[in-house]
Design a protein around this motif. Structure first.
Motif, mmCIF file in Angstrom:
data_model
loop_
_atom_site.group_PDB
_atom_site.id
_atom_site.type_symbol
_atom_site.label_atom_id
_atom_site.label_comp_id
_atom_site.label_asym_id
_atom_site.label_seq_id
_atom_site.Cartn_x
_atom_site.Cartn_y
_atom_site.Cartn_z
ATOM 1 N N MET A 139 72.806 82.721 41.840
ATOM 2 C CA MET A 139 72.546 84.062 41.344
ATOM 3 C C MET A 139 72.298 84.032 39.839
ATOM 4 O O MET A 139 71.493 84.810 39.315
ATOM 5 N N ALA A 140 72.974 83.139 39.118
ATOM 6 C CA ALA A 140 72.726 83.003 37.680
ATOM 7 C C ALA A 140 71.277 82.592 37.432
ATOM 8 O O ALA A 140 70.611 83.128 36.527
ATOM 9 N N THR A 141 70.781 81.666 38.228
ATOM 10 C CA THR A 141 69.383 81.241 38.110
ATOM 11 C C THR A 141 68.447 82.391 38.436
ATOM 12 O O THR A 141 67.423 82.600 37.762
ATOM 13 N N LEU A 142 68.784 83.161 39.457
ATOM 14 C CA LEU A 142 67.962 84.303 39.854
ATOM 15 C C LEU A 142 67.828 85.303 38.705
ATOM 16 O O LEU A 142 66.741 85.796 38.408
ATOM 17 N N VAL A 143 68.945 85.613 38.042
ATOM 18 C CA VAL A 143 68.910 86.584 36.942
ATOM 19 C C VAL A 143 68.098 86.038 35.774
ATOM 20 O O VAL A 143 67.317 86.767 35.150
ATOM 21 N N ARG A 144 68.272 84.760 35.464
ATOM 22 C CA ARG A 144 67.475 84.168 34.386
ATOM 23 C C ARG A 144 65.985 84.258 34.712
ATOM 24 O O ARG A 144 65.155 84.598 33.858
ATOM 25 N N ASP A 145 65.638 83.949 35.959
ATOM 26 C CA ASP A 145 64.228 83.999 36.359
ATOM 27 C C ASP A 145 63.687 85.417 36.291
ATOM 28 O O ASP A 145 62.538 85.646 35.899
ATOM 29 N N ARG A 146 64.506 86.380 36.664
ATOM 30 C CA ARG A 146 64.048 87.771 36.705
ATOM 31 C C ARG A 146 63.732 88.313 35.321
ATOM 32 O O ARG A 146 62.753 89.035 35.141
ATOM 33 N N PHE A 147 64.539 87.949 34.321
ATOM 34 C CA PHE A 147 64.374 88.542 32.995
ATOM 35 C C PHE A 147 63.744 87.601 31.975
ATOM 36 O O PHE A 147 63.525 87.991 30.829
ATOM 37 N N GLY A 148 63.453 86.380 32.382
ATOM 38 C CA GLY A 148 62.742 85.474 31.496
ATOM 39 C C GLY A 148 63.533 85.100 30.261
ATOM 40 O O GLY A 148 64.751 84.926 30.296
ATOM 41 N N SER A 149 62.848 85.036 29.143
ATOM 42 C CA SER A 149 63.458 84.502 27.919
ATOM 43 C C SER A 149 63.876 85.581 26.922
ATOM 44 O O SER A 149 63.965 85.312 25.733
ATOM 45 N N THR A 150 64.125 86.798 27.390
ATOM 46 C CA THR A 150 64.525 87.846 26.466
ATOM 47 C C THR A 150 65.771 87.453 25.681
ATOM 48 O O THR A 150 66.726 86.906 26.235
ATOM 49 N N GLU A 151 65.767 87.721 24.378
ATOM 50 C CA GLU A 151 66.910 87.391 23.541
ATOM 51 C C GLU A 151 68.060 88.363 23.743
ATOM 52 O O GLU A 151 69.165 88.128 23.247
ATOM 53 N N ILE B 44 75.806 83.249 31.574
ATOM 54 C CA ILE B 44 76.751 82.139 31.511
ATOM 55 C C ILE B 44 77.301 81.878 32.906
ATOM 56 O O ILE B 44 77.842 82.786 33.545
ATOM 57 N N GLU B 45 77.165 80.659 33.375
ATOM 58 C CA GLU B 45 77.669 80.278 34.701
ATOM 59 C C GLU B 45 79.135 79.903 34.577
ATOM 60 O O GLU B 45 79.474 78.803 34.151
ATOM 61 N N GLU B 46 80.000 80.843 34.954
ATOM 62 C CA GLU B 46 81.434 80.583 34.828
ATOM 63 C C GLU B 46 82.212 81.616 35.640
ATOM 64 O O GLU B 46 81.728 82.732 35.874
ATOM 65 N N ASP B 47 83.399 81.250 36.036
ATOM 66 C CA ASP B 47 84.327 82.165 36.683
ATOM 67 C C ASP B 47 84.913 83.061 35.595
ATOM 68 O O ASP B 47 85.472 82.569 34.612
ATOM 69 N N ILE B 48 84.801 84.381 35.750
ATOM 70 C CA ILE B 48 85.252 85.300 34.706
ATOM 71 C C ILE B 48 86.737 85.115 34.402
ATOM 72 O O ILE B 48 87.170 85.277 33.262
ATOM 73 N N THR B 49 87.532 84.750 35.401
ATOM 74 C CA THR B 49 88.969 84.592 35.169
ATOM 75 C C THR B 49 89.284 83.352 34.320
ATOM 76 O O THR B 49 90.411 83.200 33.847
ATOM 77 N N LYS B 50 88.280 82.482 34.122
ATOM 78 C CA LYS B 50 88.456 81.296 33.281
ATOM 79 C C LYS B 50 87.592 81.368 32.018
ATOM 80 O O LYS B 50 87.540 80.415 31.245
ATOM 81 N N PHE B 51 86.957 82.493 31.830
ATOM 82 C CA PHE B 51 86.014 82.674 30.731
ATOM 83 C C PHE B 51 86.750 82.924 29.417
ATOM 84 O O PHE B 51 87.640 83.772 29.347
ATOM 85 N N HIS B 52 86.383 82.195 28.366
ATOM 86 C CA HIS B 52 87.017 82.356 27.053
ATOM 87 C C HIS B 52 86.286 83.456 26.280
ATOM 88 O O HIS B 52 85.310 83.204 25.573
ATOM 89 N N VAL B 53 86.772 84.671 26.461
ATOM 90 C CA VAL B 53 86.099 85.844 25.898
ATOM 91 C C VAL B 53 85.995 85.760 24.380
ATOM 92 O O VAL B 53 84.921 85.980 23.793
ATOM 93 N N THR C 90 72.471 94.406 24.292
ATOM 94 C CA THR C 90 72.411 92.961 24.454
ATOM 95 C C THR C 90 73.482 92.601 25.470
ATOM 96 O O THR C 90 74.623 93.019 25.332
ATOM 97 N N VAL C 91 73.121 91.860 26.491
ATOM 98 C CA VAL C 91 74.018 91.623 27.622
ATOM 99 C C VAL C 91 74.456 90.167 27.696
ATOM 100 O O VAL C 91 73.634 89.266 27.643
ATOM 101 N N VAL C 92 75.753 89.969 27.816
ATOM 102 C CA VAL C 92 76.304 88.658 28.161
ATOM 103 C C VAL C 92 76.775 88.777 29.605
ATOM 104 O O VAL C 92 77.751 89.475 29.894
ATOM 105 N N ALA C 93 76.053 88.137 30.518
ATOM 106 C CA ALA C 93 76.343 88.233 31.947
ATOM 107 C C ALA C 93 77.038 86.962 32.404
ATOM 108 O O ALA C 93 76.490 85.866 32.262
ATOM 109 N N VAL C 94 78.235 87.108 32.959
ATOM 110 C CA VAL C 94 79.020 85.967 33.422
ATOM 111 C C VAL C 94 78.956 85.935 34.944
ATOM 112 O O VAL C 94 79.392 86.874 35.616
ATOM 113 N N GLU C 95 78.378 84.873 35.486
ATOM 114 C CA GLU C 95 78.138 84.768 36.929
ATOM 115 C C GLU C 95 78.685 83.451 37.461
ATOM 116 O O GLU C 95 78.323 82.371 36.990
ATOM 117 N N LYS C 96 79.571 83.540 38.442
ATOM 118 C CA LYS C 96 80.193 82.350 39.022
ATOM 119 C C LYS C 96 79.235 81.590 39.933
ATOM 120 O O LYS C 96 79.269 80.357 39.996
#
Length: 336
Positions: free
Chosen positions: A126-138, A143-152, A116-122
């Motif tokens: 590109m975040a939209t592209l990845v969502r479109d590519r993989f559809g609605s898989t659970e 998550i659209e965010e800067d990794i250096t500001k991401f609350h892990v 299960t992947v949590v992908a953080v994309e600034k």
């Protein structure tokens, strides 16, 4: 890209590899396949990885050009992604943090491994592209965010608690990391041994080698090496030649694996904060003797006495101390 699945317990400190785990990739270098090499050099060729990347970049009538300001270079060689996944030992049920999924080529390899992947994309495009590519898989959360500001912790601890079933679980980090944020990510993730057990990153090759193998009394030896060895056990895995990327960068990539320690495995210091404050102060005068570079913290006499008591010359310089030496020096000075 990383995948999240049911997590496995933190690996045993035993060096033996459990029989159900895939073996780590061999050391060496990954060269581009002939098709990928052609694609990377002239923008054409019959390579499936190349055409998959181009289709993703031009999806839905939009042309997504890699952004130099974000350090974006996309992977053309599926074998490299598979080796990244193998180096992290990703298995069915693992929860994985992927940083900067780009076109989703590494994401695909992580999902195929059952994670299960949590992908953080600034980059929101590109975040939209990845969502479109993989559809609605659970199995994928983008998550659209800067990794250096991401609350892990706020994102991962609830997932880990849900999957734990009474046993402590840990996530993994797998990323083809933009070269310009590598140090920040290493500093951010390694102290999180309560969340992650393994981190595998593709960095600039020189950076990967420097983090894994820098020796004392060399120009490459810096405070970050003390930091890395305090919080993890680093291992350089393999080199990835630049022709595997689009657009082709001016440097090769290198893959490094960090076995992340939990708090009980840290070297014994009274305060992590004061320890690294001392280390950073020591290296501010890298060519100076420690009795000079640390004299704003302790007197020269105290520093010389501490060095002598731990078996080092009173004229020692920071580049001559291994991590364990810094630990002993810090603890001895703390008694002054």
């Amino acid at each position: 890209m990383l995948a999240l699945t049911s997590l496995s317990p933190r690996p045993s400190p035993s060096p033996a590899t459990p029989p159900h785990r895939r073996p780590p990739p061999p050391r060496g270098r990954i060269r581009p396949t002939s098709a990928v090499a052609t694609a990377a050099s002239d923008g054409g060729g019959a390579g499936d990885d190349y055409h998959s990347t181009i289709r993703s970049l031009n999806s839905h009538g939009r042309r997504h050009v890699p952004r130099k300001s974000l350090g974006q270079n996309y992977m053309l060689n599926a074998r490299v992604n598979e080796e990244l996944v193998a180096a992290a030992g990703v298995e069915v049920g693992d929860v994985v943090l992927e940083i900067g999924p780009g076109t989703g080529s590494l994401t695909a390899a992580l999902l195929a491994a059952g994670a299960t992947v949590v992908a953080v994309e600034k980059d929101k495009h590109m975040a939209t592209l990845v969502r479109d590519r993989f559809g609605s898989t659970e199995q994928l959360k983008v998550i659209e965010e800067d990794i250096t500001k991401f609350h892990v912790h706020s994102h991962f601890l609830p997932i880990l608690d849900e999957k734990s079933r009474g046993t402590k679980k840990y996530a993994k980090v797998v990323a083809n990391l933009p070269f310009n944020v590598s140090t920040e990510v290493v500093k951010q993730i390694l102290p999180m041994g309560d969340v992650f057990s393994v981190m595998v990153l593709m960095l600039q090759d020189e950076a990967a080698l420097r983090l894994a193998n820098a020796s004392i009394q060399t120009p490459e030896y810096r405070p970050i090496n003390v930091f890395v060895n305090f919080y993890s056990e680093p291992e350089y895995k393999f080199k990835v030649e630049r022709a595997n990327f689009f657009p082709q960068p001016t440097v090769d990539g290198g893959v490094i694996r960090f076995k992340i320690k939990d708090a009980g495995e840290y070297p014994p210091v009274s305060s992590n904060k004061s320890f690294f404050s001392m280390v950073n102060s020591a290296f501010n005068g890298k060519r100076k003797m420690l009795r000079k570079s640390l004299q704003h913290l302790y007197s020269s006499v105290e520093i010389e006495a501490a060095l002598t008591n731990i078996g080092l010359p009173p004229t020692a310089r920071p580049s001559e101390l291994m991590m364990d030496d810094f630990v002993r020096l810090h603890n001895h000075l703390g008694k002054v």
